[in-house]
Design a protein around this motif. Structure first.
Motif, short mmCIF file in Angstrom:
data_model
loop_
_atom_site.label_atom_id
_atom_site.label_comp_id
_atom_site.label_asym_id
_atom_site.label_seq_id
_atom_site.Cartn_x
_atom_site.Cartn_y
_atom_site.Cartn_z
N GLY A 58 -29.26 -12.98 6.81
CA GLY A 58 -28.77 -14.39 7.55
C GLY A 58 -26.91 -13.76 6.65
O GLY A 58 -26.18 -13.76 6.80
N ARG A 59 -26.64 -13.38 5.55
CA ARG A 59 -25.19 -13.09 5.06
C ARG A 59 -25.07 -11.71 5.88
O ARG A 59 -23.69 -11.76 6.51
N SER A 60 -25.89 -10.96 6.39
CA SER A 60 -24.98 -9.66 7.04
C SER A 60 -25.22 -10.53 8.52
O SER A 60 -23.30 -10.11 9.49
N ILE A 61 -25.40 -11.56 9.20
CA ILE A 61 -25.26 -12.49 10.54
C ILE A 61 -23.46 -12.94 10.37
O ILE A 61 -22.63 -12.90 11.06
N LEU A 62 -23.61 -13.21 9.31
CA LEU A 62 -22.61 -14.42 8.90
C LEU A 62 -21.12 -13.38 8.35
O LEU A 62 -19.54 -13.57 8.24
N ARG A 63 -21.63 -11.36 8.19
CA ARG A 63 -21.08 -11.06 7.89
C ARG A 63 -19.84 -11.10 6.35
O ARG A 63 -19.00 -11.05 5.66
N LEU A 64 -20.79 -12.46 5.56
CA LEU A 64 -20.64 -12.26 4.28
C LEU A 64 -21.09 -10.93 3.47
O LEU A 64 -20.31 -10.84 2.44
N VAL A 65 -21.74 -10.07 3.69
CA VAL A 65 -21.71 -8.73 3.95
C VAL A 65 -21.42 -8.06 4.99
O VAL A 65 -22.18 -8.60 5.84
N GLU A 66 -21.61 -6.19 4.87
CA GLU A 66 -21.30 -6.32 6.39
C GLU A 66 -22.05 -5.15 6.23
O GLU A 66 -22.40 -4.29 5.50
#
Length: 329
Positions: A63-71
């Motif tokens: 989920g965080r990767s989709i949001l680019r909160l982590v790359e």
């Protein structure tokens, strides 16, 4: 000719998000935590995909990767036909409005120094939605009524509300920017069971009335059965099975999915222990097992499982990463 949008709102392909492990006085990279290791997902417009698995399997990192909160360092996230991982930060900004998130703990998600009115209006101000003052206040009141909260309480602070009410505030804040996709990251796991049902009913009503699409991240298979259209099961950074909710719940293919369902309490004595449970603890994502990642815990493992990585086998209604599934096709 009328251009119709594609059925799939979100397509994730070969997503890999690894985190370096550093050691020594010079903090050199000594290894990688393979939190997400080649994940494929697809969500149709207006549908709910549940992403399930044990704690530490990597579902929140997806989920965080989709949001680019982590790359992520590899793969693609195609949203409405655009690979958002290829966009520079300023071009990704409009997609942040279209993709919102509801977190697990509403108390930590809300700034205790902001009133409910300001918390809900924060996104509107960031994306310049509506005019200052009364226009945004009117919109906040409408959103509060939408999530079954009294607009007269918008001047209060988060600590003055219950946990369920705070989660409703978080839902209103996500809706304030008119998103298309909402990532619900364990959005009801911290709530009492009765409150969970109320929030799930609210999310379902909002989906029907506003055409929302959900990625629902959870470890609770009971919630999945009630809420999701399709289920993707994650284990140690990978999706091991995906398919329609009813089929996953009634006839799972992958031994790990069977183990997860076996761990769900049941009042029916005929359904207790009918599926093999997982053996031992989850291995470290820093050093996953060779071959099938699940084989050290699998009661059904074959001779090749400890040395060969099983393929993702396409089924009539989904897929399964298991040699047993390959034998069935």
């Amino acid at each position: 000719m009328i251009n119709t949008p594609p059925a799939s709102l979100l397509q994730v392909r070969n997503l890999r998000t690894w985190f370096p492990v550093r050691s020594g006085i010079f903090q050199r990279v000594a290894g990688q935590v393979k939190a997400v290791d080649g994940v494929d997902l697809e969500i149709e417009r207006g549908q709910t995909l549940a992403l399930v698995g044990e704690s530490g399997c990597g579902k929140t990192t997806v989920g965080r990767s989709i949001l680019r909160l982590v790359e992520p360092f590899e793969g693609s996230v195609v949203y409405d036909g655009v690979n958002v991982l290829k966009l520079p930060a300023q071009d990704f900004r409009p997609f942040r409005r279209r993709i919102q998130v509801i977190m697990q703990d509403p108390a930590s998600a809300l700034d205790p120094r902001m009133t409910v009115r300001d918390a809900i209006a924060e996104g509107m101000e960031a994306f310049d939605i509506g005019s200052e003052g009364q226009d945004r206040t009117t919109r906040v009141a409408e959103l509060m009524r939408l999530v079954k909260l009294d607009p007269d309480s918008m001047g209060r602070y988060p600590h003055e509300f219950s946990g369920g009410q705070r989660q409703r505030i978080c839902i209103a804040r996500a809706l304030a920017v008119d998103p298309e996709l909402i990532i619900c990251d364990e959005a009801v796991s911290s709530l009492d069971v009765s409150i969970q049902a109320q929030i799930l009913n609210l999310l379902r009503d909002l989906q029907e009335s506003r055409g929302l699409t959900y990625l629902f991240i959870t470890h609770d298979l009971g919630v999945v059965r009630y809420f999701a259209d399709r289920v993707a099961v994650m284990y140690l950074g990978r999706v091991v099975e995906e398919g329609p909710t009813e089929r996953i719940m009634s006839a799972p293919h992958h031994p790990y999915t069977q183990a997860l369902l076996a761990a769900v309490p049941s009042l029916d004595p005929d359904k207790r222990g009918v599926k093999p449970a997982a053996l031992g603890d989850v291995p470290s994502p820093e050093n996953p097992p060779a071959g099938c990642h699940y084989h050290p815990r699998c009661a059904q493992k074959l001779t090749q499982c400890d040395r060969e990585d099983p393929p993702m086998v396409r089924l009539d209604d989904g897929c399964s990463r298991c040699f047993l599934s390959a034998d069935e096709t």
